[in-house]
Design a protein around this motif. Structure first.
Motif, PDB file in Angstrom:
ATOM      1  N   PRO A 162       0.821  -1.206   0.000  1.00  0.00           N
ATOM      2  CA  PRO A 162       0.000   0.000   0.000  1.00  0.00           C
ATOM      3  C   PRO A 162       0.857   1.259   0.000  1.00  0.00           C
ATOM      4  N   PHE A 163       0.341   2.302  -0.644  1.00  0.00           N
ATOM      5  CA  PHE A 163       1.040   3.580  -0.736  1.00  0.00           C
ATOM      6  C   PHE A 163      -0.021   4.667  -0.671  1.00  0.00           C
ATOM      7  N   GLY A 164      -0.452   5.002   0.544  1.00  0.00           N
ATOM      8  CA  GLY A 164      -1.589   5.888   0.697  1.00  0.00           C
ATOM      9  C   GLY A 164      -2.842   5.213   0.167  1.00  0.00           C
ATOM     10  N   LEU A 165      -3.573   5.879  -0.717  1.00  0.00           N
ATOM     11  CA  LEU A 165      -4.759   5.293  -1.342  1.00  0.00           C
ATOM     12  C   LEU A 165      -4.403   4.507  -2.599  1.00  0.00           C
ATOM     13  N   ASP A 166      -3.114   4.353  -2.838  1.00  0.00           N
ATOM     14  CA  ASP A 166      -2.620   3.625  -4.003  1.00  0.00           C
ATOM     15  C   ASP A 166      -1.841   2.387  -3.563  1.00  0.00           C
ATOM     16  N   PHE A 167      -1.419   1.614  -4.540  1.00  0.00           N
ATOM     17  CA  PHE A 167      -0.439   0.565  -4.320  1.00  0.00           C
ATOM     18  C   PHE A 167       0.850   0.985  -5.010  1.00  0.00           C
ATOM     19  N   ILE A 168       1.955   0.356  -4.616  1.00  0.00           N
ATOM     20  CA  ILE A 168       3.229   0.585  -5.286  1.00  0.00           C
ATOM     21  C   ILE A 168       3.915  -0.757  -5.493  1.00  0.00           C
ATOM     22  N   TYR A 169       4.439  -0.979  -6.686  1.00  0.00           N
ATOM     23  CA  TYR A 169       5.153  -2.219  -6.970  1.00  0.00           C
ATOM     24  C   TYR A 169       6.567  -2.159  -6.390  1.00  0.00           C
ATOM     25  N   VAL A 170       6.915  -3.187  -5.623  1.00  0.00           N
ATOM     26  CA  VAL A 170       8.279  -3.303  -5.094  1.00  0.00           C
ATOM     27  C   VAL A 170       9.064  -4.382  -5.826  1.00  0.00           C
ATOM     28  N   GLU A 171       8.400  -5.147  -6.658  1.00  0.00           N
ATOM     29  CA  GLU A 171       9.053  -6.116  -7.539  1.00  0.00           C
ATOM     30  C   GLU A 171       8.118  -6.395  -8.705  1.00  0.00           C
ATOM     31  N   THR A 172       8.674  -6.609  -9.878  1.00  0.00           N
ATOM     32  CA  THR A 172       7.854  -6.933 -11.043  1.00  0.00           C
ATOM     33  C   THR A 172       8.688  -7.716 -12.042  1.00  0.00           C
ATOM     34  N   LEU A 173       8.035  -8.649 -12.729  1.00  0.00           N
ATOM     35  CA  LEU A 173       8.754  -9.560 -13.615  1.00  0.00           C
ATOM     36  C   LEU A 173       7.836 -10.006 -14.734  1.00  0.00           C
ATOM     37  N   ARG A 174       8.383 -10.096 -15.942  1.00  0.00           N
ATOM     38  CA  ARG A 174       7.626 -10.581 -17.085  1.00  0.00           C
ATOM     39  C   ARG A 174       8.550 -11.420 -17.956  1.00  0.00           C
ATOM     40  N   THR A 175       7.992 -12.256 -18.779  1.00  0.00           N
ATOM     41  CA  THR A 175       8.786 -13.100 -19.671  1.00  0.00           C
ATOM     42  C   THR A 175       8.600 -12.720 -21.130  1.00  0.00           C
ATOM     43  N   THR A 176       7.742 -11.737 -21.397  1.00  0.00           N
ATOM     44  CA  THR A 176       7.510 -11.295 -22.768  1.00  0.00           C
ATOM     45  C   THR A 176       7.206  -9.812 -22.767  1.00  0.00           C
ATOM     46  N   ASP A 177       7.513  -9.147 -23.855  1.00  0.00           N
ATOM     47  CA  ASP A 177       7.163  -7.739 -24.007  1.00  0.00           C
ATOM     48  C   ASP A 177       5.857  -7.555 -24.772  1.00  0.00           C
ATOM     49  N   ALA A 178       5.230  -8.660 -25.134  1.00  0.00           N
ATOM     50  CA  ALA A 178       3.994  -8.595 -25.913  1.00  0.00           C
ATOM     51  C   ALA A 178       2.792  -8.380 -25.007  1.00  0.00           C
ATOM     52  N   VAL A 179       2.872  -7.357 -24.154  1.00  0.00           N
ATOM     53  CA  VAL A 179       1.779  -7.024 -23.247  1.00  0.00           C
ATOM     54  C   VAL A 179       1.470  -5.543 -23.397  1.00  0.00           C
ATOM     55  N   PRO A 180       0.210  -5.150 -23.178  1.00  0.00           N
ATOM     56  CA  PRO A 180      -0.177  -3.762 -23.401  1.00  0.00           C
ATOM     57  C   PRO A 180       0.288  -2.797 -22.323  1.00  0.00           C
ATOM     58  N   HIS A 181       0.665  -3.332 -21.177  1.00  0.00           N
ATOM     59  CA  HIS A 181       1.073  -2.465 -20.071  1.00  0.00           C
ATOM     60  C   HIS A 181       2.288  -3.093 -19.407  1.00  0.00           C
ATOM     61  N   VAL A 182       3.395  -2.372 -19.372  1.00  0.00           N
ATOM     62  CA  VAL A 182       4.647  -2.909 -18.841  1.00  0.00           C
ATOM     63  C   VAL A 182       5.102  -2.029 -17.676  1.00  0.00           C
ATOM     64  N   PRO A 183       4.656  -2.323 -16.452  1.00  0.00           N
ATOM     65  CA  PRO A 183       5.069  -1.532 -15.299  1.00  0.00           C
ATOM     66  C   PRO A 183       6.455  -1.942 -14.817  1.00  0.00           C
ATOM     67  N   ASP A 184       6.977  -1.215 -13.850  1.00  0.00           N
ATOM     68  CA  ASP A 184       8.261  -1.546 -13.265  1.00  0.00           C
ATOM     69  C   ASP A 184       8.201  -1.228 -11.782  1.00  0.00           C
ATOM     70  N   VAL A 185       9.284  -1.521 -11.076  1.00  0.00           N
ATOM     71  CA  VAL A 185       9.365  -1.212  -9.657  1.00  0.00           C
ATOM     72  C   VAL A 185       9.134   0.284  -9.456  1.00  0.00           C
ATOM     73  N   GLY A 186       8.278   0.610  -8.497  1.00  0.00           N
ATOM     74  CA  GLY A 186       7.945   2.002  -8.233  1.00  0.00           C
ATOM     75  C   GLY A 186       6.659   2.463  -8.881  1.00  0.00           C
ATOM     76  N   PHE A 187       6.098   1.639  -9.778  1.00  0.00           N
ATOM     77  CA  PHE A 187       4.829   2.015 -10.421  1.00  0.00           C
ATOM     78  C   PHE A 187       3.718   2.057  -9.376  1.00  0.00           C
ATOM     79  N   THR A 188       2.842   3.038  -9.485  1.00  0.00           N
ATOM     80  CA  THR A 188       1.718   3.163  -8.554  1.00  0.00           C
ATOM     81  C   THR A 188       0.399   3.187  -9.306  1.00  0.00           C
ATOM     82  N   GLY A 189      -0.649   2.786  -8.621  1.00  0.00           N
ATOM     83  CA  GLY A 189      -2.001   2.827  -9.162  1.00  0.00           C
ATOM     84  C   GLY A 189      -2.990   2.777  -8.019  1.00  0.00           C
ATOM     85  N   THR A 190      -4.240   3.060  -8.292  1.00  0.00           N
ATOM     86  CA  THR A 190      -5.240   3.137  -7.243  1.00  0.00           C
ATOM     87  C   THR A 190      -5.567   1.758  -6.665  1.00  0.00           C
TER      88      THR A 190
END
Length: 274
Positions: free
Chosen positions: A128-156
């Protein structure tokens, strides 16, 4: 891993956006304004001018100019070729102790990689990051995705599977404080929170995972499971953002939900045994 009675502070972020709490003589308004400027760069805003920062924060141009000069001198901001501001490496240095202390990030990576390969999406650990979340780790095996977040990304928290999974770890009192914070700070989200988020939190508690089927972004199906709550009161959850063309909504619930629940259990087991 340990549970905690420490309360979650859902409004911690928004306090810095206030002019200062007259009842709190210890509140450093100037420092809060400086942090507001840094927060304006969240989620890849690109370079910003003093005018942009003044518009985003509501601060006067002279105040912004003094703050950006100071932050640049300290390495938290830097100027680009056009004289606009970007975040500096001082931000990364300040974040390092936080990330390095989260040993779950290293332990969970092999398991997260396997799930990302199965789902064809991005697997992340969030807090949690206030009323948002924050990514502290993220991993993918392909770039064929519409949204590519990284560490530090926030969202509601409100519209996302990962947010509902995190909120499922809170107490009833904490949920009430969350709703009150939404009412005060994001009133446009309140109706949605009451109609959708709160019932989905209860559903997550019952079955162990949460879903968000295109609610946050139409092209992404989210599935998440709570991990644990630390002795300090920090909550963690694991989620996967999956391109909507890979699975139907029914498959996400029937297949991906139980799988991410299994992923969460495996991660908890690793943490418990280390």
């Amino acid at each position: 891993m340990a549970s905690s009675n420490q309360p979650l502070a859902f409004s911690a972020l928004s306090r810095s956006r206030a002019a200062g709490d007259p009842s709190d003589p210890s509140f450093a308004t100037t420092l809060a304004h400086g942090l507001d400027l840094l927060a304006a760069f969240r989620n890849g805003s690109g370079s910003l001018s003093n005018a942009d920062l003044a518009l985003q924060t509501g601060l006067s141009r002279p105040t912004v100019s003094r703050l950006t000069h100071t932050l640049a001198q300290l390495g938290y901001l830097k100027r680009d070729a056009k004289g606009r501001f970007e975040l500096g490496l001082g931000i990364l240095a300040a974040a390092y102790p936080v990330l390095s202390a989260l040993k779950v990030r290293q332990m969970a990576r092999p398991l997260m990689r396997d799930f990302a390969a199965y789902a064809g999406g991005t697997v992340s650990i969030a807090m949690p990051f206030g009323l948002d979340f924050i990514y502290v780790e993220t991993l993918r095996t392909t770039d064929a995705v519409p949204h590519v977040p990284d560490v530090g990304f926030t969202g509601t928290l409100a519209t996302t599977a990962v947010g509902r999974a995190l909120l499922s770890l809170s107490t009833e009192d904490e949920l009430q404080r969350y709703v009150q914070s939404v009412k005060a700070e994001r009133p446009d989200e309140l109706e949605y929170v009451e109609a959708r988020t709160l019932p989905d939190i209860e559903l997550c508690r019952e079955r162990g995972f949460a879903l968000s089927l295109g609610e946050w972004r139409r092209e992404i199906f989210g599935v998440a499971a709570p991990l644990y709550r630390t002795a300090a009161g920090d909550c963690l959850s694991v989620n996967c953002g999956i391109p909507s063309f890979r699975f139907s909504a029914e498959q996400i619930e029937r297949e991906c939900g139980p799988r991410i629940l299994g992923l969460a259990r495996s991660i908890r087991s690793l943490v418990d045994n280390n």
